[in-house]
Design a protein around this motif. Structure first.
Motif, PDB file in Angstrom:
ATOM      1  N   UNK A  30       0.821  -1.294   0.130  1.00  0.00           N
ATOM      2  CA  UNK A  30      -0.059  -0.015   0.002  1.00  0.00           C
ATOM      3  C   UNK A  30       0.838   1.321   0.073  1.00  0.00           C
ATOM      4  N   UNK A  31       1.955   1.331   0.553  1.00  0.00           N
ATOM      5  CA  UNK A  31       2.953   2.439   0.564  1.00  0.00           C
ATOM      6  C   UNK A  31       3.400   2.540  -0.379  1.00  0.00           C
ATOM      7  N   UNK A  32       4.035   1.656  -0.928  1.00  0.00           N
ATOM      8  CA  UNK A  32       4.661   1.766  -2.648  1.00  0.00           C
ATOM      9  C   UNK A  32       3.629   2.255  -3.593  1.00  0.00           C
ATOM     10  N   UNK A  33       2.275   1.606  -3.301  1.00  0.00           N
ATOM     11  CA  UNK A  33       1.366   2.264  -4.438  1.00  0.00           C
ATOM     12  C   UNK A  33       1.087   3.612  -4.085  1.00  0.00           C
ATOM     13  N   UNK A  34       0.940   4.180  -3.122  1.00  0.00           N
ATOM     14  CA  UNK A  34       0.750   5.469  -2.667  1.00  0.00           C
ATOM     15  C   UNK A  34       2.091   6.143  -3.002  1.00  0.00           C
ATOM     16  N   UNK A  35       3.104   5.790  -3.081  1.00  0.00           N
ATOM     17  CA  UNK A  35       4.387   6.535  -3.467  1.00  0.00           C
ATOM     18  C   UNK A  35       4.388   6.755  -4.935  1.00  0.00           C
ATOM     19  N   UNK A  36       4.037   5.362  -5.530  1.00  0.00           N
ATOM     20  CA  UNK A  36       4.144   5.549  -6.919  1.00  0.00           C
ATOM     21  C   UNK A  36       2.980   6.421  -7.657  1.00  0.00           C
ATOM     22  N   UNK A  91      -4.353   8.595  -1.796  1.00  0.00           N
ATOM     23  CA  UNK A  91      -2.964   7.924  -0.860  1.00  0.00           C
ATOM     24  C   UNK A  91      -3.598   7.535   0.505  1.00  0.00           C
ATOM     25  N   UNK A  92      -4.458   8.269   0.978  1.00  0.00           N
ATOM     26  CA  UNK A  92      -4.938   7.956   2.474  1.00  0.00           C
ATOM     27  C   UNK A  92      -5.743   6.815   2.113  1.00  0.00           C
ATOM     28  N   UNK A  93      -6.609   6.755   1.176  1.00  0.00           N
ATOM     29  CA  UNK A  93      -7.532   5.361   1.168  1.00  0.00           C
ATOM     30  C   UNK A  93      -6.618   4.152   0.884  1.00  0.00           C
ATOM     31  N   UNK A  94      -5.654   4.238   0.077  1.00  0.00           N
ATOM     32  CA  UNK A  94      -4.766   3.113  -0.203  1.00  0.00           C
ATOM     33  C   UNK A  94      -4.145   2.561   1.033  1.00  0.00           C
ATOM     34  N   UNK A  95      -3.420   3.625   1.775  1.00  0.00           N
ATOM     35  CA  UNK A  95      -2.753   3.068   3.174  1.00  0.00           C
ATOM     36  C   UNK A  95      -3.809   2.667   4.258  1.00  0.00           C
ATOM     37  N   UNK A  96      -5.007   3.121   4.220  1.00  0.00           N
ATOM     38  CA  UNK A  96      -5.903   2.641   5.247  1.00  0.00           C
ATOM     39  C   UNK A  96      -6.303   1.382   4.937  1.00  0.00           C
ATOM     40  N   UNK A  97      -6.460   1.037   3.616  1.00  0.00           N
ATOM     41  CA  UNK A  97      -6.852  -0.354   3.007  1.00  0.00           C
ATOM     42  C   UNK A  97      -5.723  -1.410   3.440  1.00  0.00           C
ATOM     43  N   UNK A  98      -4.397  -0.859   2.985  1.00  0.00           N
ATOM     44  CA  UNK A  98      -3.088  -1.775   3.310  1.00  0.00           C
ATOM     45  C   UNK A  98      -3.040  -2.072   4.976  1.00  0.00           C
ATOM     46  N   UNK A  99      -3.558  -0.894   5.963  1.00  0.00           N
ATOM     47  CA  UNK A  99      -3.497  -1.206   7.221  1.00  0.00           C
ATOM     48  C   UNK A  99      -4.655  -2.205   7.587  1.00  0.00           C
ATOM     49  N   UNK A 100      -5.823  -2.363   6.897  1.00  0.00           N
ATOM     50  CA  UNK A 100      -6.822  -2.859   7.207  1.00  0.00           C
ATOM     51  C   UNK A 100      -6.707  -4.510   6.980  1.00  0.00           C
ATOM     52  N   UNK A 101      -5.996  -4.752   5.838  1.00  0.00           N
ATOM     53  CA  UNK A 101      -5.441  -5.994   5.372  1.00  0.00           C
ATOM     54  C   UNK A 101      -4.462  -6.758   6.436  1.00  0.00           C
ATOM     55  N   UNK A 102      -3.318  -5.738   6.765  1.00  0.00           N
ATOM     56  CA  UNK A 102      -2.342  -6.069   7.532  1.00  0.00           C
ATOM     57  C   UNK A 102      -2.814  -6.445   9.015  1.00  0.00           C
ATOM     58  N   UNK A 103      -3.862  -5.608   9.678  1.00  0.00           N
ATOM     59  CA  UNK A 103      -4.625  -6.038  10.773  1.00  0.00           C
ATOM     60  C   UNK A 103      -5.180  -7.511  10.872  1.00  0.00           C
TER      61      UNK A 103
END
Length: 200
Positions: free
Chosen positions: A96-102, A147-159
């Protein structure tokens, strides 16, 4: 699952941080160091890069893993197992962080692509009729929200995966719940840090 894959997931954190600071950060001195303005400065940059990725980030994650083991109350499970199993929580976050950065690179600069495709060697060609296409940033106003949406989605999957890993690592659900809390705090804190980094 092994330590090699655990370290790969951890380097996704450190490498992205270093790239963000170098490419999108406001610190010109870091950019000069990365461009090897002088050999000494580049050596300092390379040393900091290695220390971040192979010392600081793994040691921080090891400390959180140790706290998880202690909090669980399970003395039988090894610290190595806790470290390795929980490291896979970082994969969705890292992606998710790499997608946001890209997105932060592509949306402001993507309009260069039609020009480059029409004249790939700068020889005055106009293969697709887009060589004179003007630079126009795309959707940059929406960038923070994307970016916020992608990062939060990545966090949800990680949790979600992290809670499952906790149940697999520890012997009982009570141990899993207690052992999961330090890692949960770490993952949320790491996500908030990257949100701050991206959004300012």
């Amino acid at each position: 699952r092994g330590l090699d894959e655990a370290i790969k997931s951890l380097t996704m954190v450190g490498v992205l941080f270093a790239l963000f600071v170098t490419m999108q950060g406001p610190h010109g001195c870091v950019k000069d160091m990365a461009r090897a303005a002088s050999l000494a400065e580049y050596g300092l940059f390379a040393g900091a890069y290695v220390a971040l990725n192979f010392l600081l980030v793994p040691l921080l994650f090891l400390a959180v893993s140790y706290l998880s083991k202690v909090a669980s109350g399970n003395r039988e499970v090894s610290l190595t197992r806790v470290f390795v199993e929980f490291s896979y929580c970082l994969v969705p976050l890292g992606l998710a962080r790499w997608a946001s950065f890209s997105l932060g690179v592509f949306l402001p600069n993507g309009s260069y692509l039609p020009r480059v495709l029409s004249d790939p060697f700068g020889a005055g060609w106009n293969l697709f009729g887009t060589a004179s296409y003007a630079w126009t940033p795309w959707l940059t106003g929406a960038l923070p929200y994307l970016q916020t949406g992608i990062l939060l989605a990545g966090l949800a999957v990680s949790l979600e995966y992290g809670r499952r890993f906790a149940s697999r690592i520890f012997a009982t659900e009570a141990e899993a719940t207690r052992g999961w809390v330090p890692m949960l705090i770490f993952l949320v804190g790491l996500s908030m840090f990257f949100l701050w980094l991206f959004e300012g």
